[in-house]
Design a protein around this motif. Structure first.
Motif, short mmCIF file in Angstrom:
data_model
loop_
_atom_site.label_atom_id
_atom_site.label_comp_id
_atom_site.label_asym_id
_atom_site.label_seq_id
_atom_site.Cartn_x
_atom_site.Cartn_y
_atom_site.Cartn_z
N ALA A 58 0.72 -1.15 -0.06
CA ALA A 58 -0.03 -0.06 -0.12
C ALA A 58 0.84 1.27 0.07
CB ALA A 58 -1.08 0.14 1.09
N LEU A 66 -5.94 2.94 -3.22
CA LEU A 66 -6.50 2.18 -1.92
C LEU A 66 -7.66 2.15 -1.73
CD1 LEU A 66 -3.64 3.73 0.29
CD2 LEU A 66 -3.57 1.46 -0.47
N ALA A 123 -5.61 1.66 5.25
CA ALA A 123 -5.41 2.05 4.12
C ALA A 123 -4.69 3.56 4.21
CB ALA A 123 -6.23 1.80 3.05
#
Length: 242
Positions: A58, A66, A123
């Motif tokens: 990520a 994301l 995220a």
């Protein structure tokens, strides 16, 4: 200078160089949070079906990527994981969600010999900042903990006409919305429970009164404005007189 400098020692009666900041409490997940879940095993093929994408990387992806590839908590507090189905995560910490997923995998799909390794992260740490800062808007940092000073620095710092003594933090909690003003010029701000931000916090930096006066952002600018006005008034006076 007293209005501009961060973390001043305003307790003149004692010399204290060490300030113990308030310990950051584990964040409890809320609706619309986006999670990054990565499941690993000795044999990657065993867990490939559980991973929709390689969200474990990520750090190198944009916020929009994301959003589409992560697991968003819906209005009922659930996320939908491939094969595992819906899992309720509202009010849990990231560590508690990791334990829930890991336990479910071991009970229903794998044996301990598979050495399942589960990672659950937000995220990105997202917050919104507005008012008298260099760059307003919604920011995303790929960190677990973010302080108010880091958020301000990441937004181009507070401008010369921003009020560092009354920075408002608006925080959404399961019990409602909380609003609190903190003084960034006082080093005791590090003792505040608002020193460490929580995901989705909204930060507003109020302007100083001098901005509404329009005389300038610094002393030199203000003096220059005043001299200009006096010169203009004197010129108009002599023109009318003559």
């Amino acid at each position: 200078m007293k209005d501009m400098v961060y973390l001043q020692d305003k307790n003149t009666s004692s010399e204290q160089n060490t300030i113990a900041s308030v310990e950051s409490k584990p964040y409890r997940l809320q609706i619309n949070d986006v999670l990054s879940i990565d499941i690993k095993a000795i044999d990657p093929k065993l867990v490939s079906i559980f991973n929709t994408t390689n969200v474990g990387t990520a750090g190198g992806k944009s916020e929009s990527t994301l959003y589409f590839e992560g697991f968003t908590i819906d209005d009922h507090g659930n996320i939908r994981v491939p094969i595992l189905g819906e899992i309720n995560v509202i009010g849990y910490t990231l560590e508690e969600v990791r334990v829930i997923i890991e336990k479910k995998l071991l009970e229903e799909y794998f044996k301990t010999e598979a050495n399942i390794f589960v990672t659950v992260k937000l995220a990105g740490f997202r917050y919104t900042i507005n008012g008298e800062v260099g760059q307003t808007g919604t920011k995303t940092l790929f960190k677990d903990n973010v302080t108010i000073l880091e958020a301000v620095a990441n937004s181009g710092d507070i401008t010369a006409v921003g009020n560092r003594k009354e920075v408002t933090i608006i925080r959404q909690t399961p019990t409602g919305v909380q609003m609190h003003d903190i003084d960034l010029t006082d080093r005791n701000v590090m003792k505040s429970p608002y020193y460490y931000l929580q995901p989705n916090d909204y930060i507003y930096v109020k302007p100083l009164r001098q901005k509404t006066w329009g005389t300038g952002q610094t002393g030199i600018q203000s003096i220059g404005t005043i001299i200009t006005l006096l010169s203009l008034a004197t010129t108009v006076y002599f023109i009318i007189k003559n």
